[in-house]
Design a protein around this motif. Structure first.
Motif, mmCIF file in Angstrom:
data_model
loop_
_atom_site.group_PDB
_atom_site.id
_atom_site.type_symbol
_atom_site.label_atom_id
_atom_site.label_comp_id
_atom_site.label_asym_id
_atom_site.label_seq_id
_atom_site.Cartn_x
_atom_site.Cartn_y
_atom_site.Cartn_z
ATOM 1 N N VAL A 45 0.861 -1.035 0.167
ATOM 2 C CA VAL A 45 0.089 0.154 0.022
ATOM 3 C C VAL A 45 0.926 1.230 0.058
ATOM 4 O O VAL A 45 0.699 2.189 -0.828
ATOM 5 C CB VAL A 45 -1.005 -0.036 1.230
ATOM 6 C CG1 VAL A 45 -1.779 1.258 1.354
ATOM 7 C CG2 VAL A 45 -1.952 -1.080 1.076
ATOM 8 N N VAL A 48 2.550 1.656 -3.202
ATOM 9 C CA VAL A 48 1.592 2.205 -4.329
ATOM 10 C C VAL A 48 1.228 3.749 -4.346
ATOM 11 O O VAL A 48 1.148 4.739 -4.996
ATOM 12 C CB VAL A 48 0.256 1.407 -4.234
ATOM 13 C CG1 VAL A 48 -0.839 2.248 -5.247
ATOM 14 C CG2 VAL A 48 0.242 0.343 -4.894
ATOM 15 N N ILE A 74 -5.805 0.149 -1.254
ATOM 16 C CA ILE A 74 -5.244 0.871 -2.446
ATOM 17 C C ILE A 74 -6.408 1.812 -3.456
ATOM 18 O O ILE A 74 -6.188 2.750 -3.841
ATOM 19 C CB ILE A 74 -4.317 -0.138 -3.372
ATOM 20 C CG1 ILE A 74 -3.202 -0.693 -2.660
ATOM 21 C CG2 ILE A 74 -4.057 0.267 -4.900
ATOM 22 C CD1 ILE A 74 -2.385 -1.674 -3.202
#
Length: 297
Positions: A45, A48, A74
């Protein structure tokens, strides 16, 4: 700070098996991506949000938070394409992953050529407004269905209209209350059904004055059904549309692909505020597929 071009070529790999991580990285790098690999969901996470990738692959079974929870976190903050990886016997994981916001899935063990084909199919789909429609300071990578404010700023000729505490979108020079009167033939590209409106190029979907926050897959399904009106679209047909292969008839569509469409349709209907038993916008044609409801109940 990464540039928009870097963002468009970045892939994040979230996988706890080092060997599979290596295979994924090799395949994606051979397809022109730079890759960032992590071994658990929490780090995934964070990666990203840090690297803003075009593509993210997520293994379902991982230590800490699993892939389903990672995908939910996400998707709440990013419009990256998500491909879930799961075992051959874990079909329930596929459905759960799609429900969490994934765009596609890949069953283990997978062939590198299959992964490349899935990635290419996702990249054939629109990521948001065309670059020519965005002002110079905006990047295509910043625009997507999960970010209404960014999309509104980049998607001329739409402008934000503030009414009390609510923000809606309307063509320049019109108020939010006038948006319901849009006609697809008169306003430059809007599709409509009842009080539902969708602009395919600007990636905006509205019910009345309220904007819907849809994943790319949900948006593409809705756009396809609006364009088709009362023509029934089968699950196999919709699968090929999502793969960018709607004009190809020789590709295999399996039962898992059809169930994936069902999962996406369930999520879409929930966001539209309707149920399959009492549809306002999309009805199921039993044993065939989906189509828009009649204009009047």
């Amino acid at each position: 700070m990464s540039t928009p071009a870097d963002e468009l070529k970045t892939a994040v790999i979230i996988e706890d098996d080092p060997e599979i991580r290596h295979i994924l990285a090799e395949v994606l790098e051979s397809s022109g991506f730079s890759t960032v690999s992590v071994g658990n969901g929490i780090d995934g996470v964070r990666a990203v949000l840090t690297y803003k990738p075009l593509l993210t692959t997520i293994d379902v079974t991982m230590p800490g938070i699993d892939g389903i929870e990672a995908a939910k976190r996400i998707r709440a903050q990013s419009d990256t394409f998500i491909i879930m990886l799961t075992g051959l016997s874990d079909e329930a994981d596929v459905i759960a992953g799609l429900g969490a916001g994934a765009d596609d899935y890949l069953l283990k063990p997978f062939r590198p050529r299959e992964l490349r084909a899935r990635v290419e199919a996702l990249l054939r789909r629109s990521r948001g407004v065309p670059a020519t429609a965005a002002p110079p300071q905006a990047s295509q990578g910043d625009v997507g269905p999960s970010f209404p404010a960014a999309r509104a700023a980049a998607a001329a000729p739409l402008v934000p209209v503030v009414e009390g505490a609510a923000v809606s979108l309307a063509p320049e020079g019109q108020t939010g209350s006038e948006i319901a009167a849009f006609d697809g033939d008169a306003d430059g590209g809007w599709l409509g059904h009842r009080d539902l409106r969708l602009h395919p190029e600007n990636r905006v979907a509205l019910i009345g004055d309220d904007e819907l926050e849809l994943t790319r897959t949900e948006f593409d399904l809705l756009a396809t059904l609006l364009e088709s009106k009362r023509r029934v679209r089968s699950k196999a047909d919709l699968t090929l549309v999502l793969r960018g292969e709607s004009y190809v008839t020789s590709y295999y569509v399996g039962d898992a692909d059809k169930r994936a469409v069902e999962a996406h349709m369930t999520n879409l209907r929930r966001k539209l505020g309707e149920s399959a038993a009492n549809p306002r916008y999309i009805e199921t044609v039993r044993g065939v597929g989906y189509r828009l409801t009649a204009e009047s109940a």
